[in-house]
Write an enzyme that holds these catalytic residues in place. Structure first.
Site, PDB file in Angstrom:
ATOM      1  N   GLU A 103      34.405  20.551 -82.341  1.00 44.11           N
ATOM      2  CA  GLU A 103      35.604  21.375 -82.487  1.00 44.11           C
ATOM      3  C   GLU A 103      36.316  21.560 -81.156  1.00 44.11           C
ATOM      4  O   GLU A 103      35.770  21.279 -80.086  1.00 44.11           O
ATOM      5  CB  GLU A 103      35.229  22.745 -83.064  1.00 44.11           C
ATOM      6  CG  GLU A 103      34.711  22.674 -84.465  1.00 44.11           C
ATOM      7  CD  GLU A 103      34.352  24.020 -85.050  1.00 44.11           C
ATOM      8  OE1 GLU A 103      34.124  24.066 -86.271  1.00 44.11           O
ATOM      9  OE2 GLU A 103      34.276  25.028 -84.314  1.00 44.11           O
ATOM     10  N   ASN A 155      30.312  16.752 -85.670  1.00 37.65           N
ATOM     11  CA  ASN A 155      31.640  17.314 -85.476  1.00 37.65           C
ATOM     12  C   ASN A 155      31.722  17.990 -84.113  1.00 37.65           C
ATOM     13  O   ASN A 155      30.751  18.542 -83.611  1.00 37.65           O
ATOM     14  CB  ASN A 155      32.024  18.266 -86.612  1.00 37.65           C
ATOM     15  CG  ASN A 155      31.094  19.430 -86.828  1.00 37.65           C
ATOM     16  OD1 ASN A 155      29.878  19.283 -86.823  1.00 37.65           O
ATOM     17  ND2 ASN A 155      31.663  20.607 -87.039  1.00 37.65           N
ATOM     18  N   CYS A 200      38.701  11.096 -92.945  1.00 33.25           N
ATOM     19  CA  CYS A 200      37.425  10.373 -92.818  1.00 33.25           C
ATOM     20  C   CYS A 200      37.209   9.418 -93.983  1.00 33.25           C
ATOM     21  O   CYS A 200      36.590   8.369 -93.813  1.00 33.25           O
ATOM     22  CB  CYS A 200      36.270  11.353 -92.670  1.00 33.25           C
ATOM     23  SG  CYS A 200      36.240  12.081 -91.011  1.00 33.25           S
ATOM     24  N   GLU A 236      31.850  12.064 -89.287  1.00 41.89           N
ATOM     25  CA  GLU A 236      31.990  10.686 -89.749  1.00 41.89           C
ATOM     26  C   GLU A 236      32.794   9.868 -88.733  1.00 41.89           C
ATOM     27  O   GLU A 236      32.439   8.725 -88.439  1.00 41.89           O
ATOM     28  CB  GLU A 236      32.703  10.639 -91.110  1.00 41.89           C
ATOM     29  CG  GLU A 236      31.976  11.379 -92.215  1.00 41.89           C
ATOM     30  CD  GLU A 236      32.398  12.844 -92.358  1.00 41.89           C
ATOM     31  OE1 GLU A 236      32.273  13.369 -93.482  1.00 41.89           O
ATOM     32  OE2 GLU A 236      32.840  13.456 -91.369  1.00 41.89           O
ATOM     33  N   CYS A 296      36.503  14.624 -95.393  1.00 44.05           N
ATOM     34  CA  CYS A 296      37.921  14.976 -95.483  1.00 44.05           C
ATOM     35  C   CYS A 296      38.725  13.704 -95.782  1.00 44.05           C
ATOM     36  O   CYS A 296      38.203  12.588 -95.710  1.00 44.05           O
ATOM     37  CB  CYS A 296      38.395  15.643 -94.196  1.00 44.05           C
ATOM     38  SG  CYS A 296      38.530  14.508 -92.780  1.00 44.05           S
ATOM     39  N   CYS A 311      35.669  14.899 -86.544  1.00 43.77           N
ATOM     40  CA  CYS A 311      34.699  15.002 -87.638  1.00 43.77           C
ATOM     41  C   CYS A 311      33.459  14.168 -87.328  1.00 43.77           C
ATOM     42  O   CYS A 311      33.510  13.203 -86.560  1.00 43.77           O
ATOM     43  CB  CYS A 311      35.320  14.506 -88.935  1.00 43.77           C
ATOM     44  SG  CYS A 311      36.703  15.493 -89.533  1.00 43.77           S
TER      45      CYS A 311
END
Length: 135
Positions: A46, A44, A91, A57, A88, A55
């Protein structure tokens, strides 16, 4: 865990350390195995302008696609939580775009707790290209 699964786990654990998570402090690593057997990893990333981050994934899938591959057969996602963290919604859709419903997804904690599921179980009734073909 087979040596093949161990390799996928190791890739996810290693890339998790590279996660850029200065705001949430929630580092996630993901590794996907393509149909050719190559492993691609992502973490990830940010951004102060929430929700513009990426993310883990999505990063792993992007690496796979950038390498010219478009099918994944297995994924491993790891985070430092008491219980395995599922992908999420976005993803889940990304995984469904590049994997068959029976593709194995392993969710794990840093303490070794794992949960196995499939793309189909993560996203039943997924939206796919068949809905776009309205000829």
């Amino acid at each position: 865990m087979s040596s093949s699964a161990d390799t996928l786990k190791a890739a996810a654990q290693a890339v998790r350390e590279n996660a850029y998570a200065p705001y949430s402090k929630f580092k996630v690593g993901a590794a996907v195995r393509s149909a050719s057997g190559v492993i691609y990893a992502g973490c990830n990333v940010e951004n102060a302008a929430y929700p513009e981050g990426t993310c883990a994934e999505a990063g792993a899938i992007a690496a796979m696609v950038a390498a010219g591959e478009t099918e994944l057969v297995e994924a491993f996602v790891i985070a430092d939580c008491p219980a395995p963290v599922p992908p999420c919604g976005g993803c889940r859709q990304k995984l469904a775009e590049f994997a068959k419903g029976d593709a194995k997804i392993t969710l794990a904690t840093m303490d070794g707790v794992t949960s196995e599921t499939t793309v189909g179980d993560l996203l039943p009734g997924s939206f796919d290209a068949d809905f776009l073909d309205q000829d």
